[in-house]
Design an enzyme around this catalytic site. Structure first.
Site, PDB file in Angstrom:
ATOM      1  N   TYR A 254      43.612  36.980  35.654  1.00 46.21           N
ATOM      2  CA  TYR A 254      43.748  38.355  36.164  1.00 46.21           C
ATOM      3  C   TYR A 254      44.588  39.202  35.208  1.00 46.21           C
ATOM      4  CZ  TYR A 254      45.204  42.179  39.251  1.00 46.21           C
ATOM      5  OH  TYR A 254      45.461  43.422  39.795  1.00 46.21           O
TER       6      TYR A 254
ATOM      7  N   SER B 190      48.391  46.565  35.754  1.00 45.45           N
ATOM      8  CA  SER B 190      49.154  45.723  36.674  1.00 45.45           C
ATOM      9  C   SER B 190      50.474  45.315  36.047  1.00 45.45           C
ATOM     10  CB  SER B 190      48.353  44.465  37.031  1.00 45.45           C
ATOM     11  OG  SER B 190      49.147  43.546  37.765  1.00 45.45           O
TER      12      SER B 190
END
Length: 252
Positions: free
Chosen positions: A157, A142
């Site tokens: 996350y 990500s």
């Protein structure tokens, strides 16, 4: 014919990667958790291209199921392609979500860890005997795990996705004697179902993100899926241990 396994391919980036790999001639095993209808739709799209795919259920957050899943993969390879090994593995399955650091619970942290970090780690380990020498692995990380991607509310996350970045480099090192290449892609804001299908529910989020992206829009799953296919292909035969940002120049 090459064979590929893509986790989380019932929608979004995983579906796009599965379709692109099939377009390039790979047989595809795709996984789904709760969205079987989505997995079936991925298969329909692959079959329209003249390709072949099968879908297997998998809960990436439950590592106790991995040995049984490996047996199912081996059976699917033999039954559908008379093959004994996988050429490609794409660790893509996951979910998104955020919380301020002070509000992040252990339960939420642990769920993210099981799905986003522990899952890919031990699934890859479990499937390793099935991956052919000279094969390739791509992990989906990500933009949030990059130095330029820090945004308040995503500490847990991004920590897991940062772990996958490190794992990618170590796998590239340790699997190199078998000729297995390992790379990762770091998508920027992309129109997927993550975050509870946030972009569909809150379309007003799109323009501010697009305005911060050099190419003037948010990403589409195909933008990422095509790059995954490139990293798996022979065109990237001299590339391993790398993380490629695929964000259209987000925050550039």
């Amino acid at each position: 014919m090459t064979t590929a396994l893509i986790t989380g391919a019932s929608s979004g980036i995983g579906r796009s990667a599965a379709i692109e790999l099939a377009r390039r001639g790979s047989g595809v095993i795709l996984t789904y958790d709760k969205n079987k209808d989505g997995a079936d739709e991925t298969i329909v799209q692959i079959e329209k291209l003249g390709g072949k795919a099968v879908a297997l259920p998998l809960s990436v957050g439950d590592s106790s199921t991995f040995p049984g899943f490996r047996s199912s993969v081996a059976d699917a390879l033999r039954a559908n392609w008379e093959a004994e090994s996988l050429d490609f593995l794409v660790n893509n399955a996951g979910f998104g979500g955020g919380a301020a650091f002070q509000d992040t619970t252990e339960e939420f942290f642990d769920e993210l860890m099981r799905v986003l970090l522990k899952g890919p780690y031990f699934l890859t380990q479990t499937l390793l005997p099935l991956i052919a020498d000279g094969g390739a692995i791509v992990n989906t990380t990500s933009h949030s795990a990059l130095d330029v991607g820090v945004e308040a509310g995503f500490s847990a996350y991004a920590t897991m996705k940062g772990g996958v970045l490190v794992l990618t480099r170590y796998l590239a090192k340790e699997l190199a004697p078998r000729g297995i290449r390992v790379n990762s892609v770091a998508p920027g804001p992309t129109r997927t179902r993550l975050g509870g299908d946030a972009f569909a529910k809150y379309p007003e989020l799109i323009e501010p993100l697009a305005s911060r992206t050099a190419l003037g829009r948010i990403g589409e799953p195909d933008d990422i899926g095509r790059m995954i296919a490139v990293l798996l292909s022979g065109d990237s035969a001299w590339v391993t241990g790398q993380n490629l940002e695929v964000s259209g120049g987000f925050k550039l």
